[in-house]
Design an enzyme around this catalytic site. Structure first.
Site, PDB file in Angstrom:
ATOM      1  N   GLY A   1       0.848  -1.192   0.000  1.00 42.48           N
ATOM      2  CA  GLY A   1       0.000   0.000   0.000  1.00 42.48           C
ATOM      3  C   GLY A   1       0.875   1.229   0.000  1.00 42.48           C
ATOM      4  O   GLY A   1       2.071   1.144   0.298  1.00 42.48           O
TER       5      GLY A   1
ATOM      6  N   CYS B   1       5.259  -6.250   1.692  1.00 43.57           N
ATOM      7  CA  CYS B   1       5.675  -4.843   1.662  1.00 43.57           C
ATOM      8  C   CYS B   1       4.993  -4.056   2.792  1.00 43.57           C
ATOM      9  O   CYS B   1       5.251  -4.323   3.954  1.00 43.57           O
ATOM     10  CB  CYS B   1       5.396  -4.245   0.293  1.00 43.57           C
ATOM     11  SG  CYS B   1       6.276  -2.712   0.014  1.00 43.57           S
ATOM     12  N   TYR B   2       4.098  -3.121   2.497  1.00 44.54           N
ATOM     13  CA  TYR B   2       3.399  -2.395   3.574  1.00 44.54           C
ATOM     14  C   TYR B   2       2.751  -3.377   4.542  1.00 44.54           C
ATOM     15  O   TYR B   2       2.756  -3.162   5.763  1.00 44.54           O
ATOM     16  CB  TYR B   2       2.338  -1.466   2.964  1.00 44.54           C
ATOM     17  CG  TYR B   2       1.451  -0.805   4.007  1.00 44.54           C
ATOM     18  CD1 TYR B   2       1.877   0.323   4.700  1.00 44.54           C
ATOM     19  CD2 TYR B   2       0.189  -1.327   4.305  1.00 44.54           C
ATOM     20  CE1 TYR B   2       1.074   0.913   5.671  1.00 44.54           C
ATOM     21  CE2 TYR B   2      -0.623  -0.741   5.272  1.00 44.54           C
ATOM     22  CZ  TYR B   2      -0.173   0.380   5.955  1.00 44.54           C
ATOM     23  OH  TYR B   2      -0.978   0.955   6.907  1.00 44.54           O
TER      24      TYR B   2
ATOM     25  N   HIS C   1       8.060  -7.998  -3.423  1.00 46.04           N
ATOM     26  CA  HIS C   1       6.771  -8.395  -4.013  1.00 46.04           C
ATOM     27  C   HIS C   1       6.874  -9.771  -4.686  1.00 46.04           C
ATOM     28  O   HIS C   1       7.306  -9.865  -5.832  1.00 46.04           O
ATOM     29  CB  HIS C   1       6.320  -7.348  -5.041  1.00 46.04           C
ATOM     30  CG  HIS C   1       5.884  -6.080  -4.396  1.00 46.04           C
ATOM     31  ND1 HIS C   1       4.601  -5.869  -3.968  1.00 46.04           N
ATOM     32  CD2 HIS C   1       6.580  -4.963  -4.065  1.00 46.04           C
ATOM     33  CE1 HIS C   1       4.517  -4.671  -3.405  1.00 46.04           C
ATOM     34  NE2 HIS C   1       5.705  -4.105  -3.456  1.00 46.04           N
TER      35      HIS C   1
ATOM     36  N   LYS D   1     -10.343 -12.987 -15.807  1.00 48.01           N
ATOM     37  CA  LYS D   1     -10.486 -13.202 -17.263  1.00 48.01           C
ATOM     38  C   LYS D   1      -9.788 -14.467 -17.742  1.00 48.01           C
ATOM     39  O   LYS D   1     -10.333 -15.231 -18.544  1.00 48.01           O
ATOM     40  CB  LYS D   1      -9.920 -11.982 -17.996  1.00 48.01           C
ATOM     41  CG  LYS D   1     -10.270 -11.919 -19.457  1.00 48.01           C
ATOM     42  CD  LYS D   1     -11.632 -11.303 -19.609  1.00 48.01           C
ATOM     43  CE  LYS D   1     -12.022 -11.068 -21.032  1.00 48.01           C
ATOM     44  NZ  LYS D   1     -13.296 -10.321 -21.109  1.00 48.01           N
TER      45      LYS D   1
ATOM     46  N   GLU E   1       4.563 -11.470  -5.938  1.00 47.75           N
ATOM     47  CA  GLU E   1       3.566 -11.607  -7.008  1.00 47.75           C
ATOM     48  C   GLU E   1       4.059 -11.094  -8.355  1.00 47.75           C
ATOM     49  O   GLU E   1       3.495 -11.430  -9.401  1.00 47.75           O
ATOM     50  CB  GLU E   1       2.274 -10.878  -6.604  1.00 47.75           C
ATOM     51  CG  GLU E   1       2.324  -9.350  -6.584  1.00 47.75           C
ATOM     52  CD  GLU E   1       2.930  -8.760  -5.299  1.00 47.75           C
ATOM     53  OE1 GLU E   1       3.600  -9.506  -4.558  1.00 47.75           O
ATOM     54  OE2 GLU E   1       2.744  -7.552  -5.056  1.00 47.75           O
TER      55      GLU E   1
ATOM     56  N   ASP F   1     -16.957 -13.370 -22.208  1.00 44.09           N
ATOM     57  CA  ASP F   1     -17.669 -13.478 -20.932  1.00 44.09           C
ATOM     58  C   ASP F   1     -19.119 -13.931 -21.124  1.00 44.09           C
ATOM     59  O   ASP F   1     -19.571 -14.873 -20.471  1.00 44.09           O
ATOM     60  CB  ASP F   1     -17.644 -12.140 -20.175  1.00 44.09           C
ATOM     61  CG  ASP F   1     -16.234 -11.656 -19.920  1.00 44.09           C
ATOM     62  OD1 ASP F   1     -15.315 -12.486 -20.006  1.00 44.09           O
ATOM     63  OD2 ASP F   1     -16.045 -10.458 -19.646  1.00 44.09           O
TER      64      ASP F   1
END
Ligand code: XMP
Length: 514
Positions: free
Chosen positions: A57, A84-85, A172, A370, A174, A230
């Site tokens: 954040g 992180c944060y 991070h 998605k 990710e 979709d």
């Protein structure tokens, strides 16, 4: 649905990678949901999450006004991973120390050294690259924690308390630049939280069909099918559950790409034997669009007219209890997020107001990202050309024709666009491009063809690379391909005497021209 018993909470502290963290968790075959940092320990317990991940954040952990978690969540006995944060917040809340490091802030690819005998870095390389982006850092770990990774400027790059199953990483995991990030996440998910990787698209499809059958019973369902991935996947799930109790209305507004309407109809009518009503409403839309050149006005008219046509057609069908929509998880998350400036009034063909007179809405894809929708589509046997389609805006070619939309301009643009798509898709891996199309610019210019002067239209080619369509770069299409596109358009499409290539990124431009 049964398979959701194993679920992780991704607690959002306003970080830019929140959705990416959730997608990475799903890629580990673990179901997760994004929730606000304001969720209380009681709510988290009630939902039965097997673990919590705090996102990064923009705030400082020692900023009084920064977002804080409910400290009681650390008493639930649920594993927590702070990123992180999130790691700093964990340290600060549990009695460690966080300091600001404005002078030696770390940003970008950084080498870390990890302790492979820790839980988080089990089976990891001792030295590896990760992605750092921080101006604060943990100076002292809370009581009971051990340091499990270090970097040159960050003596506490990761920490863990194995007895309580609390973990913090300054970097991070990710982000793809963190080379073994996915392994670290798996270690947390499988070894700390005890998840069994049971979130799979084949079971999602089977479970969803089963629960749709139960929910719908003998009632009827209506779906607005656009041919986009979709709505196609949502409709097919319902079709597999209740067959002909589902009716799909495909409003062809005449603003589709070349042959698109016919291809969509063929797949759903012939391959899947769906109850499909195709409404050829091209003339109606053109009449409403006559004389209109302002982009927002065009979008508004198309959106309204779409709903009108849909209502008229559905009115002919008698009582229908449910409306099926292709809402996906990012729509759900984004509509819950703060207000951002409206640049364009995006609308999805099929994005119908909820008050149009149904007992209930069915949204089988509400939990999916998605890429998961695409996987489910392939699982259901939808052809690849539909499943892997690039995005196409609801208002269609109307917003790729600058100024007034006419049938003549639609014909010119759809021919030119087909050439652009054919040439760029043939490049394959040689040149990545995530969305590419032609634009009729509204500019006419002088040219010479044969011995004669021409005064004709200009086509712009737009091709971009992007991961989320929020930002984009123009694609470096090889000159040979651009040359072929230009030659073919000028030779094969009437009334075009000039082709230009759009070399603007987003921002400052948008991907579409209107
Ligand atoms: P922009 O032009 O805003 O587009 O950079 C970002 C992405 O969104 C698509 N787009 C739309 N999609 N309805 C949609 O479903 C719309 O009205 C719409 N307008 C733009 C665009 O093609 C790009 O992928």
């Amino acid at each position: 649905m049964g398979i959701k018993k194993e679920s992780i909470l991704v607690m959002d502290f306003g970080g830019q990678y929140t959705q990416l963290i959730a997608r990475r968790v799903r890629e580990c075959n673990v179901y997760c949901e994004i929730g606000s940092y304001k969720m209380t320990a009681g709510e988290i317990k009630e939902k039965g999450y097997m673990g919590v991940i705090f996102t990064g954040g923009p705030n400082s952990a020692f900023d009084d006004n920064g977002p804080k978690c409910d400290p009681d969540l650390f008493k639930l006995g649920i594993p927590v991973l702070g990123i992180c944060y999130g790691a700093q917040l964990m340290a600060a809340t549990l009695g460690g120390k966080v300091v600001s490091i404005q002078d030696t802030r770390e940003y970008g690819k950084t080498e870390i050294e990890v302790n492979p005998s820790s839980l988080m870095f089990h089976n990891a390389q001792a030295k590896n690259i990760c992605w750092m982006s921080h101006t604060d850092r943990i100076e002292e770990v809370p009581h009971g924690f051990k340091v499990t990774a270090i970097s040159k400027d960050c003596p506490i790059a990761a920490m863990e308390d194995i007895t309580k199953n609390f973990f913090g990483v300054q970097f991070h995991p990710e982000v793809s630049h963190t080379v073994e990030g996915q392994l670290y996440l798996k270690n947390f998910l499988y070894n700390a939280c005890g998840c069994t990787a049971n979130w799979r698209m084949d079971s999602f499809v089977a479970d969803t069909i089963k629960s749709l059958k139960e929910k719908i019973g003998d009632k009827k369902v209506l779906c607005a099918l656009s041919g986009g991935v979709d709505s196609s996947v949502a409709a097919l799930l319902v079709h597999k559950a209740v067959g002909k109790q589902l009716t799909c209305i495909f409003v062809d507004h005449g603003l589709l790409r070349k042959d698109e309407g016919d291809n969509v109809e063929k797949v759903f009518r012939e391959q899947f034997d769906m109850n499909l009503i195709r409404v050829n409403a091209g003339e109606r839309f053109l009449t409403r669009l006559a004389g209109v050149s302002e982009p927002e006005e065009k979008r508004k008219i198309i959106g309204e007219e779409f709903i009108r046509v849909f209502e008229e057609e559905s009115g002919k069908l008698g009582k229908i209890e449910y409306l099926c929509q292709g809402t996906i998880y990012p729509d759900v998350v984004e509509s819950g997020a703060g207000e951002s400036a409206v640049i364009k009034s995006h609308h999805n063909v099929g994005g119908l107001p909820e008050d149009i007179g149904f007992e209930g809405i069915i949204e089988p894809l509400r939990d999916l990202f998605k890429d998961e929708v695409r996987k489910a589509g392939l699982e259901l046997g939808i052809p690849e050309f539909l499943v892997n389609r690039q995005p196409f805006p609801g208002p269609g070619l109307a917003i790729r024709i600058m100024g007034e939309v006419t049938q003549e301009k639609l014909d010119i643009l759809s021919e030119a666009d087909a050439i652009v798509r054919e040439e760029i898709s043939a490049l394959g891996d040689e040149c990545r491009s995530d969305q590419y199309f032609a634009v009729l610019t509204g500019v006419r210019s002088v040219g010479v063809m044969g011995d004669g002067r021409t005064y004709d239209h200009t086509i712009a080619v737009r091709a971009v690379t992007t991961s989320d369509f929020m930002t984009a770069d123009w694609a470096r299409i090889p000159y040979d391909t651009l040359e072929r596109i230009s030659n073919r358009i000028v030779n094969e499409v009437k009334n075009i005497n000039r082709v230009v290539y759009d070399i603007t990124s987003k921002p400052p431009a948008t991907i579409e021209w209107e």
